[in-house]
Scaffold this motif. Structure first.
Motif: not given
Ligand SMILES: N[C@@H](CCC(=O)N[C@@H](CS)C(=O)NCC(=O)O)C(=O)O
Length: 194
Positions: A1-29
């Motif tokens: 799965m790929q996640l398009l977002g930005s480093n600074s966006s709080p809406f994007v960061r929520r998803i990245r943090v949740w995925a990390y904590r749930n061991a779900i691999s996201l290819d972040f762009k």
């Protein structure tokens, strides 16, 4: 799965943090959504022209609220209860108003002026933060990982962009300090990203 977002966006960061904590691999762009080439990528995937955007094979999902529902379902995790949905709505409302005011500031407006639009956003920000301050110690909030993550990302973004002072809301500042130590938080800190 790929996640398009930005480093600074709080809406994007929520998803990245949740995925990390749930061991779900996201290819972040990381996109610069105001630069031409990256903006084209965002517009191509989301006519609403906002991030985050999740791409899972042929499926594109937009909006953090829908993305988390998609990920919960895909990973056989329960949905939020209605009280938790309401709390997420409050966090989102605060976050949206702060985004609107930041865009106004970047457009040259003085967002402290006594104007209906600014007054409505400023009032919403003050009141939602005050309300959230009363909720962080309640079990309905504490028991929902995504709410904790979303609130933390909002508060950290407020600090990062120096948007408003919430130092008098001590449940929020206590919550912020406790949550800050987690590896997923350090890994997604916009201050440390390239
Ligand atoms: N409701 C959306 C809000 C997303 C949002 O506002 N993203 C901002 C970045 S923090 C954005 O893409 N803004 C572009 C714009 O407003 O033009 C969500 O939860 O994903």
């Amino acid at each position: 799965m790929q996640l398009l977002g930005s480093n600074s966006s709080p809406f994007v960061r929520r998803i990245r943090v949740w995925a990390y904590r749930n061991a779900i691999s996201l290819d972040f762009k990381n996109l610069d959504i105001f630069a031409k080439a990256d903006r084209e990528i965002m517009i191509h995937c989301n006519p609403a022209r906002k991030i985050p955007i999740l791409i899972d094979d042929a499926q594109t999902i937009t909006d953090s609220n829908v993305i988390i529902r998609y990920l919960l379902e895909k990973n056989q995790q329960p949905r939020f209860n209605w009280q938790q949905e309401n709390l997420l709505t409050v966090i989102n409302a605060c976050n949206d108003s702060l985004v609107e005011l930041l865009l106004c500031q970047r457009s040259g407006f003085n967002t402290g002026d006594d104007k209906l639009f600014f007054n409505l956003q400023n009032e919403r920000i003050t009141e939602t933060l005050t309300y959230l301050n009363t909720q962080t110690t309640e079990s309905v909030f504490k028991s929902c990982e995504y709410l904790n993550i979303s609130l933390y990302c909002l508060l950290d973004w407020i600090y990062f962009r120096e948007l408003t002072d919430f130092s008098h809301l001590t449940h929020l500042t206590d919550f912020y300090e406790q949550f800050a130590q987690q590896p997923a938080i350090q890994l997604t800190d916009p201050r440390h990203q390239k």
